[in-house]
Design a protein around this motif. Structure first.
Motif, PDB file in Angstrom:
ATOM      1  N   PRO A 161      45.166  33.597  14.394  1.00 33.54           N
ATOM      2  CA  PRO A 161      45.876  34.791  13.922  1.00 33.54           C
ATOM      3  C   PRO A 161      45.719  36.018  14.835  1.00 33.54           C
ATOM      4  CG  PRO A 161      44.800  33.710  12.088  1.00 33.54           C
ATOM      5  CD  PRO A 161      44.332  33.013  13.332  1.00 33.54           C
ATOM      6  N   ILE A 162      44.705  36.033  15.709  1.00 33.95           N
ATOM      7  CA  ILE A 162      44.511  37.220  16.555  1.00 33.95           C
ATOM      8  C   ILE A 162      44.598  36.960  18.058  1.00 33.95           C
ATOM      9  CG2 ILE A 162      43.208  38.527  14.842  1.00 33.95           C
ATOM     10  CD1 ILE A 162      40.655  37.637  16.274  1.00 33.95           C
ATOM     11  N   THR A 163      44.582  35.718  18.483  1.00 33.07           N
ATOM     12  CA  THR A 163      44.688  35.415  19.910  1.00 33.07           C
ATOM     13  C   THR A 163      45.517  34.156  20.128  1.00 33.07           C
ATOM     14  OG1 THR A 163      42.718  34.003  19.988  1.00 33.07           O
ATOM     15  CG2 THR A 163      42.396  36.364  20.435  1.00 33.07           C
ATOM     16  N   ALA A 164      46.009  34.029  21.342  1.00 31.13           N
ATOM     17  CA  ALA A 164      46.688  32.797  21.748  1.00 31.13           C
ATOM     18  C   ALA A 164      46.420  32.603  23.238  1.00 31.13           C
ATOM     19  CB  ALA A 164      48.184  32.875  21.481  1.00 31.13           C
ATOM     20  N   ARG A 165      46.259  31.374  23.633  1.00 35.86           N
ATOM     21  CA  ARG A 165      45.956  31.073  25.038  1.00 35.86           C
ATOM     22  C   ARG A 165      46.515  29.704  25.380  1.00 35.86           C
ATOM     23  NH1 ARG A 165      42.626  33.204  28.779  1.00 35.86           N
ATOM     24  NH2 ARG A 165      41.722  31.839  30.321  1.00 35.86           N
ATOM     25  N   TRP A 166      47.100  29.619  26.569  1.00 36.52           N
ATOM     26  CA  TRP A 166      47.574  28.335  27.099  1.00 36.52           C
ATOM     27  C   TRP A 166      46.524  27.843  28.071  1.00 36.52           C
ATOM     28  CZ3 TRP A 166      52.543  27.675  30.537  1.00 36.52           C
ATOM     29  CH2 TRP A 166      52.810  26.329  30.724  1.00 36.52           C
ATOM     30  N   TRP A 167      45.818  26.797  27.711  1.00 39.38           N
ATOM     31  CA  TRP A 167      44.784  26.204  28.542  1.00 39.38           C
ATOM     32  C   TRP A 167      45.444  25.223  29.512  1.00 39.38           C
ATOM     33  CZ3 TRP A 167      40.014  28.111  28.531  1.00 39.38           C
ATOM     34  CH2 TRP A 167      39.607  28.848  27.416  1.00 39.38           C
ATOM     35  N   THR A 168      45.608  25.632  30.750  1.00 46.15           N
ATOM     36  CA  THR A 168      46.252  24.793  31.761  1.00 46.15           C
ATOM     37  C   THR A 168      45.255  24.172  32.728  1.00 46.15           C
ATOM     38  OG1 THR A 168      46.488  26.574  33.355  1.00 46.15           O
ATOM     39  CG2 THR A 168      48.295  26.283  31.753  1.00 46.15           C
ATOM     40  N   ARG A 215      45.168  39.528  32.346  1.00 44.69           N
ATOM     41  CA  ARG A 215      45.355  38.666  33.506  1.00 44.69           C
ATOM     42  C   ARG A 215      44.996  37.218  33.193  1.00 44.69           C
ATOM     43  NH1 ARG A 215      42.717  40.873  38.849  1.00 44.69           N
ATOM     44  NH2 ARG A 215      43.495  38.852  39.423  1.00 44.69           N
ATOM     45  N   PRO A 216      45.753  36.306  33.737  1.00 48.80           N
ATOM     46  CA  PRO A 216      45.360  34.898  33.623  1.00 48.80           C
ATOM     47  C   PRO A 216      44.108  34.665  34.472  1.00 48.80           C
ATOM     48  CG  PRO A 216      47.273  35.107  35.038  1.00 48.80           C
ATOM     49  CD  PRO A 216      46.993  36.471  34.482  1.00 48.80           C
ATOM     50  N   ASP A 217      43.474  33.524  34.276  1.00 52.82           N
ATOM     51  CA  ASP A 217      42.341  33.159  35.111  1.00 52.82           C
ATOM     52  C   ASP A 217      42.539  31.718  35.590  1.00 52.82           C
ATOM     53  OD1 ASP A 217      41.568  31.514  32.939  1.00 52.82           O
ATOM     54  OD2 ASP A 217      40.206  33.034  32.165  1.00 52.82           O
ATOM     55  N   ASP A 218      41.499  31.116  36.115  1.00 58.35           N
ATOM     56  CA  ASP A 218      41.611  29.751  36.628  1.00 58.35           C
ATOM     57  C   ASP A 218      41.927  28.729  35.537  1.00 58.35           C
ATOM     58  OD1 ASP A 218      41.104  30.458  39.256  1.00 58.35           O
ATOM     59  OD2 ASP A 218      38.963  30.043  39.121  1.00 58.35           O
ATOM     60  N   PHE A 219      41.569  29.052  34.309  1.00 58.88           N
ATOM     61  CA  PHE A 219      41.633  28.066  33.240  1.00 58.88           C
ATOM     62  C   PHE A 219      42.831  28.192  32.319  1.00 58.88           C
ATOM     63  CE2 PHE A 219      37.225  29.308  34.177  1.00 58.88           C
ATOM     64  CZ  PHE A 219      36.904  28.205  34.957  1.00 58.88           C
ATOM     65  N   GLY A 220      43.381  29.394  32.201  1.00 58.42           N
ATOM     66  CA  GLY A 220      44.478  29.537  31.262  1.00 58.42           C
ATOM     67  C   GLY A 220      45.168  30.881  31.326  1.00 58.42           C
ATOM     68  N   ILE A 221      46.116  31.038  30.408  1.00 52.19           N
ATOM     69  CA  ILE A 221      46.961  32.225  30.359  1.00 52.19           C
ATOM     70  C   ILE A 221      46.877  32.819  28.955  1.00 52.19           C
ATOM     71  CG2 ILE A 221      49.334  33.066  30.571  1.00 52.19           C
ATOM     72  CD1 ILE A 221      49.826  30.424  32.224  1.00 52.19           C
ATOM     73  N   PRO A 222      46.451  34.078  28.845  1.00 47.97           N
ATOM     74  CA  PRO A 222      46.489  34.729  27.530  1.00 47.97           C
ATOM     75  C   PRO A 222      47.945  34.935  27.106  1.00 47.97           C
ATOM     76  CG  PRO A 222      45.128  35.969  29.087  1.00 47.97           C
ATOM     77  CD  PRO A 222      45.882  34.932  29.860  1.00 47.97           C
ATOM     78  N   LEU A 223      48.229  34.635  25.857  1.00 52.40           N
ATOM     79  CA  LEU A 223      49.583  34.757  25.329  1.00 52.40           C
ATOM     80  C   LEU A 223      49.611  35.789  24.205  1.00 52.40           C
ATOM     81  CD1 LEU A 223      50.358  30.932  25.154  1.00 52.40           C
ATOM     82  CD2 LEU A 223      51.022  32.530  26.961  1.00 52.40           C
ATOM     83  N   ARG A 224      50.810  36.192  23.831  1.00 50.42           N
ATOM     84  CA  ARG A 224      50.962  37.159  22.735  1.00 50.42           C
ATOM     85  C   ARG A 224      50.259  36.642  21.487  1.00 50.42           C
ATOM     86  NH1 ARG A 224      57.322  38.044  22.265  1.00 50.42           N
ATOM     87  NH2 ARG A 224      56.654  37.969  20.102  1.00 50.42           N
ATOM     88  N   PRO A 225      49.533  37.511  20.792  1.00 51.60           N
ATOM     89  CA  PRO A 225      48.826  37.053  19.592  1.00 51.60           C
ATOM     90  C   PRO A 225      49.761  36.660  18.449  1.00 51.60           C
ATOM     91  CG  PRO A 225      48.515  39.409  19.924  1.00 51.60           C
ATOM     92  CD  PRO A 225      49.253  38.890  21.127  1.00 51.60           C
TER      93      PRO A 225
END
Length: 135
Positions: free
Chosen positions: A23-30, A52-62
């Motif tokens: 409900p408060i965060t979303a992340r695409w673990w690539t 900012r994205p990092d090596d592991f994933g991309i923060p997405l809209r909550p």
């Protein structure tokens, strides 16, 4: 792929990348690396968070829903092979050799091209994705 399989701890597997939404965060673990993730975030700016994205994933809209996710993914996949390049950080532009004699737009484009990993981003986009909503 080995690192992803051995250290991902349930955030991704060899069969698919994972979008993990609460409900408060979303992340695409690539687990695709910073440059590929920055390219994906720029190409999916409608759902990427400002972090900012990092090596592991991309923060997405909550407020990301499965429908928003599918729509954004289909949009970017349908536009392949074209992808957006990440925006250049102005500190990097200023640090570019000969930046004082380059037009600002050319300096920014040079940095953006160096940041992009188009092949890595396309590879991630070709994989299956599982959307997991927790809570």
């Amino acid at each position: 792929m080995e690192l992803r399989d051995s250290r991902a701890g349930g955030t991704v597997g060899s069969e698919a990348t994972i979008v993990h939404a609460t409900p408060i965060t979303a992340r695409w673990w690539t687990w695709a690396g910073y440059r590929a993730n920055a390219t994906l975030a720029a190409s999916m700016s409608t759902i990427a968070a400002r972090h900012r994205p990092d090596d592991f994933g991309i923060p997405l809209r909550p407020d990301l829903t499965a429908d928003l996710w599918r729509g954004a993914l289909e949009t970017v996949r349908s536009g392949l092979p074209a992808l957006e390049q990440p925006a250049a950080d102005q500190r990097a532009v200023r640090g570019l050799k000969f930046s004082d004699v380059l037009p600002p737009d050319l300096a920014s484009a040079t940095i953006a091209a160096r940041l992009a990993d188009l092949d890595g981003a396309r590879r991630v986009l070709s994989e299956k994705v599982r959307f997991l909503r927790i809570g």
